[in-house]
Write a protein that holds these residues in place. Structure first.
Motif, PDB file in Angstrom:
ATOM      1  N   ALA A  97       1.099  -0.770   0.037  1.00 42.19           N
ATOM      2  CA  ALA A  97      -0.135   0.426  -0.284  1.00 42.19           C
ATOM      3  C   ALA A  97       1.176   1.078  -0.214  1.00 42.19           C
ATOM      4  CB  ALA A  97      -1.086   0.030   1.568  1.00 42.19           C
ATOM      5  N   GLY A  98       2.035   0.879   0.989  1.00 38.55           N
ATOM      6  CA  GLY A  98       2.963   2.484   0.562  1.00 38.55           C
ATOM      7  C   GLY A  98       3.295   2.507  -0.308  1.00 38.55           C
ATOM      8  N   GLY A  99       3.682   1.433  -1.050  1.00 40.15           N
ATOM      9  CA  GLY A  99       4.166   1.931  -2.672  1.00 40.15           C
ATOM     10  C   GLY A  99       3.756   2.029  -3.467  1.00 40.15           C
ATOM     11  N   LEU A 100       1.912   1.952  -3.894  1.00 39.59           N
ATOM     12  CA  LEU A 100       0.644   2.331  -4.337  1.00 39.59           C
ATOM     13  C   LEU A 100       1.434   3.990  -3.976  1.00 39.59           C
ATOM     14  CD1 LEU A 100      -1.703   1.972  -6.304  1.00 39.59           C
ATOM     15  CD2 LEU A 100      -2.540   1.888  -3.989  1.00 39.59           C
ATOM     16  N   TYR A 101       1.263   4.507  -2.309  1.00 43.92           N
ATOM     17  CA  TYR A 101       0.557   5.767  -1.991  1.00 43.92           C
ATOM     18  C   TYR A 101       1.990   6.907  -2.014  1.00 43.92           C
ATOM     19  CZ  TYR A 101      -0.111   9.377   1.237  1.00 43.92           C
ATOM     20  OH  TYR A 101      -0.625  11.011   1.342  1.00 43.92           O
ATOM     21  N   ASN A 102       3.201   6.244  -2.485  1.00 48.41           N
ATOM     22  CA  ASN A 102       4.528   7.194  -2.611  1.00 48.41           C
ATOM     23  C   ASN A 102       3.938   7.877  -4.384  1.00 48.41           C
ATOM     24  OD1 ASN A 102       7.130   7.515  -1.786  1.00 48.41           O
ATOM     25  ND2 ASN A 102       8.140   5.979  -3.953  1.00 48.41           N
ATOM     26  N   PHE A 103       3.152   7.363  -5.005  1.00 46.58           N
ATOM     27  CA  PHE A 103       3.182   7.063  -6.135  1.00 46.58           C
ATOM     28  C   PHE A 103       2.400   7.724  -6.715  1.00 46.58           C
ATOM     29  CE2 PHE A 103       6.731   4.531  -6.842  1.00 46.58           C
ATOM     30  CZ  PHE A 103       7.938   5.121  -7.402  1.00 46.58           C
ATOM     31  N   ARG A 104       1.847   8.276  -5.777  1.00 44.55           N
ATOM     32  CA  ARG A 104      -0.078   8.779  -5.637  1.00 44.55           C
ATOM     33  C   ARG A 104       0.145  10.092  -6.555  1.00 44.55           C
ATOM     34  NH1 ARG A 104       1.585  10.338  -1.332  1.00 44.55           N
ATOM     35  NH2 ARG A 104       2.013  12.507  -0.343  1.00 44.55           N
ATOM     36  N   ASP A 105       0.254  10.656  -7.120  1.00 44.32           N
ATOM     37  CA  ASP A 105       0.807  11.893  -7.934  1.00 44.32           C
ATOM     38  C   ASP A 105       0.650  12.179  -9.564  1.00 44.32           C
ATOM     39  OD1 ASP A 105       0.032  13.872  -5.796  1.00 44.32           O
ATOM     40  OD2 ASP A 105       2.398  14.482  -5.211  1.00 44.32           O
ATOM     41  N   LEU A 106       1.538  10.768  -9.732  1.00 44.88           N
ATOM     42  CA  LEU A 106       1.627  10.240 -10.621  1.00 44.88           C
ATOM     43  C   LEU A 106       0.666   9.558 -11.057  1.00 44.88           C
ATOM     44  CD1 LEU A 106       5.781   9.244 -10.771  1.00 44.88           C
ATOM     45  CD2 LEU A 106       4.237  11.118 -12.317  1.00 44.88           C
ATOM     46  N   ILE A 107       0.715   8.249 -10.265  1.00 42.11           N
ATOM     47  CA  ILE A 107      -0.860   7.677 -10.236  1.00 42.11           C
ATOM     48  C   ILE A 107      -1.959   8.498 -11.030  1.00 42.11           C
ATOM     49  CG2 ILE A 107      -2.447   5.986  -9.614  1.00 42.11           C
ATOM     50  CD1 ILE A 107       0.320   5.229  -8.461  1.00 42.11           C
ATOM     51  N   MET A 108      -2.298  10.060 -10.054  1.00 43.10           N
ATOM     52  CA  MET A 108      -3.837   9.959 -10.137  1.00 43.10           C
ATOM     53  C   MET A 108      -3.628  11.509 -11.405  1.00 43.10           C
ATOM     54  SD  MET A 108      -5.954   8.967  -8.324  1.00 43.10           S
ATOM     55  CE  MET A 108      -7.041  10.345  -8.222  1.00 43.10           C
ATOM     56  N   GLU A 109      -2.540  11.233 -11.970  1.00 40.24           N
ATOM     57  CA  GLU A 109      -2.169  12.272 -13.118  1.00 40.24           C
ATOM     58  C   GLU A 109      -3.326  12.563 -14.561  1.00 40.24           C
ATOM     59  OE1 GLU A 109       2.538  13.116 -14.034  1.00 40.24           O
ATOM     60  OE2 GLU A 109       1.264  11.430 -15.436  1.00 40.24           O
ATOM     61  N   ASP A 110      -3.636  11.032 -14.702  1.00 37.28           N
ATOM     62  CA  ASP A 110      -4.816  10.878 -15.497  1.00 37.28           C
ATOM     63  C   ASP A 110      -6.045  11.128 -14.545  1.00 37.28           C
ATOM     64  OD1 ASP A 110      -3.867  10.834 -18.121  1.00 37.28           O
ATOM     65  OD2 ASP A 110      -2.890   8.894 -17.097  1.00 37.28           O
ATOM     66  N   ASN A 111      -5.969  11.379 -13.513  1.00 38.60           N
ATOM     67  CA  ASN A 111      -7.544  11.509 -12.864  1.00 38.60           C
ATOM     68  C   ASN A 111      -8.621  10.353 -13.449  1.00 38.60           C
ATOM     69  OD1 ASN A 111      -9.579  13.014 -11.110  1.00 38.60           O
ATOM     70  ND2 ASN A 111     -10.995  13.811 -12.798  1.00 38.60           N
ATOM     71  N   PRO A 112      -8.065   9.375 -12.567  1.00 37.46           N
ATOM     72  CA  PRO A 112      -8.848   7.836 -13.534  1.00 37.46           C
ATOM     73  C   PRO A 112      -9.545   7.852 -11.992  1.00 37.46           C
ATOM     74  CG  PRO A 112      -6.994   7.791 -12.084  1.00 37.46           C
ATOM     75  CD  PRO A 112      -6.065   8.610 -12.374  1.00 37.46           C
ATOM     76  N   ILE A 195      -8.611   5.462  -1.861  1.00 40.87           N
ATOM     77  CA  ILE A 195      -7.525   4.123  -1.108  1.00 40.87           C
ATOM     78  C   ILE A 195      -6.201   5.276  -0.710  1.00 40.87           C
ATOM     79  CG2 ILE A 195      -6.244   3.457  -3.174  1.00 40.87           C
ATOM     80  CD1 ILE A 195      -6.897   1.470  -0.300  1.00 40.87           C
ATOM     81  N   PHE A 196      -6.057   6.338  -0.991  1.00 40.89           N
ATOM     82  CA  PHE A 196      -4.977   6.873  -0.925  1.00 40.89           C
ATOM     83  C   PHE A 196      -5.631   7.541   0.672  1.00 40.89           C
ATOM     84  CE2 PHE A 196      -4.335   7.226  -5.321  1.00 40.89           C
ATOM     85  CZ  PHE A 196      -3.267   6.172  -5.468  1.00 40.89           C
ATOM     86  N   THR A 197      -6.467   8.478   0.828  1.00 40.33           N
ATOM     87  CA  THR A 197      -6.627   8.692   1.779  1.00 40.33           C
ATOM     88  C   THR A 197      -6.741   7.606   3.385  1.00 40.33           C
ATOM     89  OG1 THR A 197      -8.490  10.192   0.718  1.00 40.33           O
ATOM     90  CG2 THR A 197      -8.922   9.888   3.213  1.00 40.33           C
ATOM     91  N   GLN A 237      -2.137  -6.584   6.121  1.00 44.88           N
ATOM     92  CA  GLN A 237      -2.473  -5.733   7.455  1.00 44.88           C
ATOM     93  C   GLN A 237      -2.435  -4.589   7.910  1.00 44.88           C
ATOM     94  OE1 GLN A 237       0.496  -7.367   6.821  1.00 44.88           O
ATOM     95  NE2 GLN A 237       0.771  -8.463   7.918  1.00 44.88           N
ATOM     96  N   ASP A 238      -2.575  -3.229   7.232  1.00 43.41           N
ATOM     97  CA  ASP A 238      -2.929  -2.339   7.125  1.00 43.41           C
ATOM     98  C   ASP A 238      -4.323  -1.488   6.948  1.00 43.41           C
ATOM     99  OD1 ASP A 238      -0.796  -1.922   9.072  1.00 43.41           O
ATOM    100  OD2 ASP A 238       1.152  -1.797   7.210  1.00 43.41           O
ATOM    101  N   ILE A 239      -4.758  -1.768   5.515  1.00 45.50           N
ATOM    102  CA  ILE A 239      -5.375  -1.445   5.119  1.00 45.50           C
ATOM    103  C   ILE A 239      -6.819  -2.931   4.829  1.00 45.50           C
ATOM    104  CG2 ILE A 239      -6.305  -0.326   3.142  1.00 45.50           C
ATOM    105  CD1 ILE A 239      -4.553   0.948   3.971  1.00 45.50           C
ATOM    106  N   LEU A 240      -6.420  -3.904   4.509  1.00 42.85           N
ATOM    107  CA  LEU A 240      -7.882  -5.147   4.554  1.00 42.85           C
ATOM    108  C   LEU A 240      -8.092  -5.203   5.831  1.00 42.85           C
ATOM    109  CD1 LEU A 240      -6.589  -7.265   1.652  1.00 42.85           C
ATOM    110  CD2 LEU A 240      -7.602  -5.305   1.780  1.00 42.85           C
ATOM    111  N   THR A 241      -7.051  -5.460   7.090  1.00 45.26           N
ATOM    112  CA  THR A 241      -8.004  -6.348   8.246  1.00 45.26           C
ATOM    113  C   THR A 241      -8.654  -4.850   9.140  1.00 45.26           C
ATOM    114  OG1 THR A 241      -6.205  -7.645   8.316  1.00 45.26           O
ATOM    115  CG2 THR A 241      -7.351  -6.609  10.626  1.00 45.26           C
ATOM    116  N   PRO A 242      -7.992  -4.482   8.913  1.00 49.87           N
ATOM    117  CA  PRO A 242      -9.342  -2.631   9.331  1.00 49.87           C
ATOM    118  C   PRO A 242     -10.157  -2.704   8.787  1.00 49.87           C
ATOM    119  CG  PRO A 242      -7.242  -1.281   9.043  1.00 49.87           C
ATOM    120  CD  PRO A 242      -6.531  -3.245   8.813  1.00 49.87           C
ATOM    121  N   PHE A 243     -10.585  -2.494   7.713  1.00 47.80           N
ATOM    122  CA  PHE A 243     -11.515  -1.841   7.056  1.00 47.80           C
ATOM    123  C   PHE A 243     -12.417  -2.829   6.652  1.00 47.80           C
ATOM    124  CE2 PHE A 243      -8.857   1.987   6.102  1.00 47.80           C
ATOM    125  CZ  PHE A 243      -9.760   3.127   6.232  1.00 47.80           C
ATOM    126  N   ALA A 244     -12.359  -3.812   7.222  1.00 44.95           N
ATOM    127  CA  ALA A 244     -13.192  -4.859   7.079  1.00 44.95           C
ATOM    128  C   ALA A 244     -14.345  -4.683   7.612  1.00 44.95           C
ATOM    129  CB  ALA A 244     -12.723  -6.593   7.489  1.00 44.95           C
TER     130      ALA A 244
END
Length: 393
Positions: A97-112, A195-197, A237-244
Motif C-alpha cells: 500500500a505504501g508503494g502505491l501511495y508513494n507514487f500517488r501524484d503520478l498515478i492520479m495524473e490522468d484523474n482516474p 484508497i489514498f486517503t 494487515q494495515d488496510i484490509l484487516t481494519p477496514f473489513a
C-alpha cells in the motif's frame, strides 16, 4: 455506474532484488518478473490482462529494481499493446500500500476513477473487466479477487470471510495460525482513489502515536523493532484487516485457476496454466505440427520463432521453448521450460524440468525430475557450472 469517459489506471507490483529469494537461482541474473512463462515474461501476463480493461489510460510497474533492467521491456510492451507502460522505481520498500501511495501524484495524473493493483507473482486468468463491473455495483472503496482453496493450504495465504449475499468483506487475517476460512486473497484489487486517503490515515496514526507516546530508551528501542516505519504500509494487515466489516471492501470470487509463483517448480506449473489459457486468449501463440514438415506437437506448446526444432522431435504437452534454442532429431520434451540458447542433441528426453540458459543436453541423455526439491538442486548446479552437459556413458 459511471460515465463511459472515466479513465482507469493499473499498477503492478514487481518487487525487487532483495525479494523473491525462493525463486533463485532463476532470478540471479534476470529480474524475476522477466522470467519467461509460456514464452512470455512473467509480468507480461498481468499486463496483457490489463489491456482488456475499458478506458485504460496507463499501466505502472512499481518496484525497486534498477530502471535499466526494465527499460527495454517497457519500451517494447508499450509499442506492442499501444498502451503506455511506465516503470516507477522506489527508493526503498514501502509495502504494497505504501508503494502505491508513494507514487500517488503520478498515478492520479490522468484523474482516474478506478485503480487496479496487481501482484506480479500471481498466475490467474485476471478477470479484470468483470471485477470492475462488480466493484461499481458494490459502491465501496475496493474489491478483492478471492478464490476457494483447500482448508489445508488456506493458512499459507490471507484468509477472509465475506457476506454470502452482499459479498462485503467482513473479516480478514493474513496467514492465520488457526483456520478461519477456505477463501483467500488472490493479490488482485480494484480501488477508487479513496484508497489514498485510507493509506494516509494509517501513516498519520503511526506518526501521531510515535509523537504522543512517552517511552524510556529501552521501550523506544523495543517499539522500533516491532513497529514498521510510518511510510511502510501493508495492504493486507494495515488496510484490509481494519477496514473489513465497514462496508468499504468487497470480494469478487474467481472460479478459474490461480497460483502464486514463489519457486522454480511453481513456474513450471504456471507456465502450463498460461499455455492452456492461450487456447482462448492467444491461439496464434501455440505451435502445431504433425511430424512431417514440422515436429509432432502434443497439447499446448509454445516455440519461439527463432528456435530450430527438428521435424522428427516430439514436443508436449506443457512445453515452452525460448529464443535461439536448438532441438535435435528424435528429441522428446514433456512438461518443461527450455530457456534461451539451449541445445538439446539427438534422441535426448527431458521431462518435468527447466533447462537453463545456453545449456547443452547431450545425445541420448535423459533428464527426468519428479520432485521439486530435486529440480531446485539441479537448477542450482546448472547456475554454478554455467553449462550443463549430460552424456550417456
Amino acid at each position: 455506474m459511471g460515465s463511459s469517459d472515466e479513465k482507469v489506471v493499473a499498477v503492478i507490483m514487481v518487487g525487487g532484488p532483495t525479494k523473491g529469494t525462493r525463486f533463485r537461482p532463476l532470478s540471479l541474473n534476470i529480474p524475476k518478473p522477466l522470467f519467461p512463462l509460456a514464452g512470455q515474461p512473467m509480468v507480461h501476463h498481468p499486463i496483457s490482462a490489463c489491456k482488456r480493461i475499458p478506458n485504460l489510460a496507463q499501466i505502472y510497474l512499481v518496484g525497486f529494481y534498477e530502471e535499466r533492467e526494465f527499460a527495454m521491456y517497457v519500451s517494447s510492451i508499450s509499442n506492442e499493446l499501444r498502451v503506455p507502460v511506465r516503470y516507477l522505481r522506489e527508493d526503498k520498500p514501502h509495502g504494497s500500500a505504501g508503494g502505491l501511495y508513494n507514487f500517488r501524484d503520478l498515478i492520479m495524473e490522468d484523474n482516474p476513477s478506478h485503480i487496479f493493483l496487481l501482484n506480479c507473482d500471481v498466475c490467474c486468468s485476471f478477470p479484470l473487466p468483470e471485477m470492475l463491473e462488480a466493484h461499481k455495483r458494490y459502491g465501496g472503496m475496493g474489491t478483492i479477487l478471492v478464490i476457494k482453496v483447500s482448508a489445508e493450504s488456506a493458512s499459507q495465504f490471507g484468509e477472509l470471510v465475506a457476506d454470502p449475499v452482499t459479498n462485503e468483506l467482513l473479516h480478514y487475517t493474513e496467514k492465520p495460525e488457526t483456520f478461519v476460512s477456505d477463501h483467500i486473497n488472490c493479490g488482485v484489487y480494484v480501488f477508487t482513489p479513496d484508497i489514498f486517503t485510507a493509506i494516509q490515515g494509517v501513516s498519520s496514526q503511526r506518526k501521531d502515536r510515535a509523537n504522543l507516546r512517552r517511552l524510556s530508551s529501552f521501550e523506544a528501542l523495543q517499539s522500533a523493532t516491532r513497529s514498521p516505519p510510518a511510510d511502510f504500509v501493508r495492504l493486507d494487515q494495515d488496510i484490509l484487516t481494519p477496514f473489513a466489516g465497514k462496508k468499504q471492501l468487497y470480494t469478487y470470487e474467481t472460479m478459474d485457476f490461480w497460483e502464486q509463483i514463489k519457486t522454480p517448480g511453481m513456474s513450471l506449473k504456471c507456465s502450463g496454466l498460461y499455455l492452456s489459457q492461450f487456447r482462448v486468449t492467444s491461439p496464434n501463440l501455440l505451435a502445431c505440427g504433425d511430424g512431417t514438415k514440422s515436429a509432432t506437437i502434443i497439447g499446448d506448446v509454445y516455440i519461439h520463432p527463432s528456435a530450430k526444432v527438428h521435424p522428427s522431435a516430439k514436443i508436449g504437452p506443457n512445453v515452452s521453448i525460448s529464443a535461439s534454442a536448438r532441438i535435435g532429431a528424435g528429441v522428446r520434451l514433456i512438461s518443461c521450460i527450455i530457456l534461451d540458447g539451449v541445445e538439446i542433441m539427438e534422441n535426448a528426453v527431458v521431462t518435468h524440468a527447466i533447462v537453463g540458459w545456453k545449456s547443452s543436453i547431450g545425445k541420448w541423455s535423459r533428464v527426468q525430475v519428479d520432485e521439486i526439491k530435486v529440480l531446485n538442486l539441479v537448477l542450482a548446479h546448472l547456475w554454478q557450472e554455467k553449462q550443463w552437459v549430460l552424456r550417456m556413458k
